[in-house]
Design an enzyme around this catalytic site. Structure first.
Site, mmCIF file in Angstrom:
data_model
loop_
_atom_site.group_PDB
_atom_site.id
_atom_site.type_symbol
_atom_site.label_atom_id
_atom_site.label_comp_id
_atom_site.label_asym_id
_atom_site.label_seq_id
_atom_site.Cartn_x
_atom_site.Cartn_y
_atom_site.Cartn_z
ATOM 1 N N ASP A 100 0.820 -1.229 0.000
ATOM 2 C CA ASP A 100 0.000 0.000 0.000
ATOM 3 C C ASP A 100 0.847 1.270 0.000
ATOM 4 O O ASP A 100 0.412 2.316 0.473
ATOM 5 C CB ASP A 100 -0.957 0.029 1.213
ATOM 6 N N LYS A 144 2.547 2.319 -5.211
ATOM 7 C CA LYS A 144 3.316 1.886 -6.391
ATOM 8 C C LYS A 144 2.605 2.224 -7.694
ATOM 9 O O LYS A 144 3.230 2.643 -8.670
ATOM 10 C CB LYS A 144 3.576 0.373 -6.307
ATOM 11 N N HIS A 184 -3.656 -1.358 -6.905
ATOM 12 C CA HIS A 184 -2.818 -0.223 -7.288
ATOM 13 C C HIS A 184 -3.712 0.939 -7.706
ATOM 14 O O HIS A 184 -4.433 0.856 -8.701
ATOM 15 C CB HIS A 184 -1.861 -0.629 -8.419
ATOM 16 N N GLN A 197 2.227 -5.818 -3.439
ATOM 17 C CA GLN A 197 2.461 -5.947 -1.993
ATOM 18 C C GLN A 197 3.741 -5.184 -1.602
ATOM 19 O O GLN A 197 4.083 -4.196 -2.233
ATOM 20 C CB GLN A 197 2.518 -7.414 -1.558
#
Length: 423
Positions: free
Chosen positions: A13, A16, A41, A223
């Site tokens: 989180d 990205k 995302h 992740q």
């Protein structure tokens, strides 16, 4: 030409998707190398929020080829919904999206198994998203999984049935209901037919041919490094390699082909699900951080646990990934604080002070030792250059660069594409 890698350095989180979207114009290919639909995302531009789960974050740039690599586990139902959601943006997904035939497929009983396994753990739940990802990777390692290429074979239904029967035996052991299976399968097989119309490829050749043609490639992780199956806070981790090494195995790329490694971290820390979190805040400060940062999972909606930045954990992630550049996200969330804490060491129950993320961290309650810095305590709205940052924010960045020994070359001060400041 080498492949750059972009990955999260905390518990996921970190933002990205936003950074991939910002960097994407510099690349001709964006490739996802691991994870599944538990990744969310989030990208925001032109006043519209987009959440991608399996499709690489370069999909909104028409000139970029987006690859879903062999290291990913794919849910055909989720992928179809995701592609349907892109229709209004007139994205030519048949041209811009390709999928590795070696990627593994999540089937309906994987989700049932995920729920059964999690329920059986009682108060020791890992915090699974129940998307079937863990059981799918289990089958992959156990050499019984179905892969994307299998859907093109004449005996796909037989292979599917054999795997389902194996899963049913396990589910009966847990007395887990399978009433919903028929409806799930109806959706699944409809999605499989759609899947067959997509561009399914031997992605390792496409990636390596791109090197030969001097094309620029960005590998996008899902992740975060502290959720890595080997180096994360085991067993409270995901089921794949979330680090730089995973980009090699997840795309079929030689380690010698890795170029820049972009490490993304929040200006503070968050975590979803169970597991150790030394700097977690259980007070009004943590609640204020959650509210200011809108810290709720983009895939699950779960409230995220919040805490101050953890330097020993961040240094660990930088080390195992070979990070060459740092990107700091969500600096604006700290706007509301007069003082900011940064964890520099841990104190073990024995009284010993350490600054390393040792094996014992996941087994013991450790006390964070903090350094206090002055907050900027003002809005960053409208700031469009690093020079215009308040002095306290510049000092925060400088302090972290000195401690981490890696340059922070990007600072995000808001969710929109335009609120991304290059240093």
């Amino acid at each position: 030409m080498k492949m750059d890698v972009l990955l999260g350095l905390q518990w996921g989180d970190e933002g990205k998707g936003k950074v991939v979207d910002v960097l994407a114009p510099q690349y001709e290919i964006v490739a996802r190398f691991q994870g599944g639909p538990n990744a969310g995302h989030t990208l925001e531009f032109d006043g519209i929020k987009h959440v991608l789960h399996q499709i690489p974050s370069g999909i909104f740039r028409s000139q970029i080829l987006n690859i879903i690599g062999n290291g990913v586990v794919l849910d055909p139902i989720v992928l179809k919904k995701e592609i349907d959601g892109l229709a209004k943006f007139k994205i030519d997904y048949k041209k811009n999206l390709v999928i590795s035939k070696k990627a593994t497929i999540i089937i309906p009983t994987h989700k049932l198994l995920d729920a059964a396994y999690e329920q059986s753990k009682g108060d020791k739940k890992i915090g699974s998203t129940l998307k079937g990802i863990g059981p799918t990777y289990q089958d992959k390692i156990g050499r019984s999984a179905l892969r994307v290429g299998d859907i093109l074979s004449a005996d796909f239904n037989e292979k599917y049935t054999a795997l389902v029967e194996k899963h049913k035996n396990t589910l009966s052991h847990f007395n887990h209901p399978i009433d919903a299976l028929a409806e799930m399968e109806e959706q699944f097989f409809a999605a499989i037919e759609f899947f067959k119309t997509l561009n399914l490829i031997d992605s390792e050749y496409v990636v390596n041919d791109a090197f030969a043609e001097n094309k620029k490639i960005l590998a996008e992780g899902a992740q975060g490094s502290l959720l890595d199956i080997d180096f994360g806070s085991y067993p409270y981790v995901t089921s794949s390699s979330t680090m730089t090494a995973g980009a090699c195995t997840g795309l079929g790329v030689s380690p010698s082909k890795i170029g820049e490694v972009f490490g993304i971290f929040k200006a503070y820390c968050t975590r979803v699900g169970s597991g150790p979190f030394p700097t977690e805040l259980f007070d009004q400060t943590g609640e204020a951080m959650r509210k200011e940062g809108n810290e709720f999972g983009s895939t699950t909606g779960r409230p995220r646990r919040c805490g101050w930045l953890d330097l020993p954990a961040l240094k660990y992630s930088i080390m195992i990934n070979g990070v060459t550049q740092l990107f700091m996200m969500k600096a604006d969330v700290l706007n509301i604080f007069e003082e900011i804490q940064v964890c520099t060491h841990y104190e073990l129950p024995s009284g010993e002070k350490i600054d390393r993320l040792s094996f014992e961290i996941s087994e013991q309650d450790v006390k964070p030792i903090y350094k206090t810095l002055k907050g900027w305590n003002c809005s960053l709205e409208g700031i469009d250059s690093y020079e215009k940052f308040p002095a306290e924010l510049k000092e925060y960045v400088s302090y972290l660069e000195k401690e981490l020994n890696v340059p922070i070359n990007l600072v995000s001060v808001g969710p929109d594409r335009s609120q991304t400041i290059l240093k």
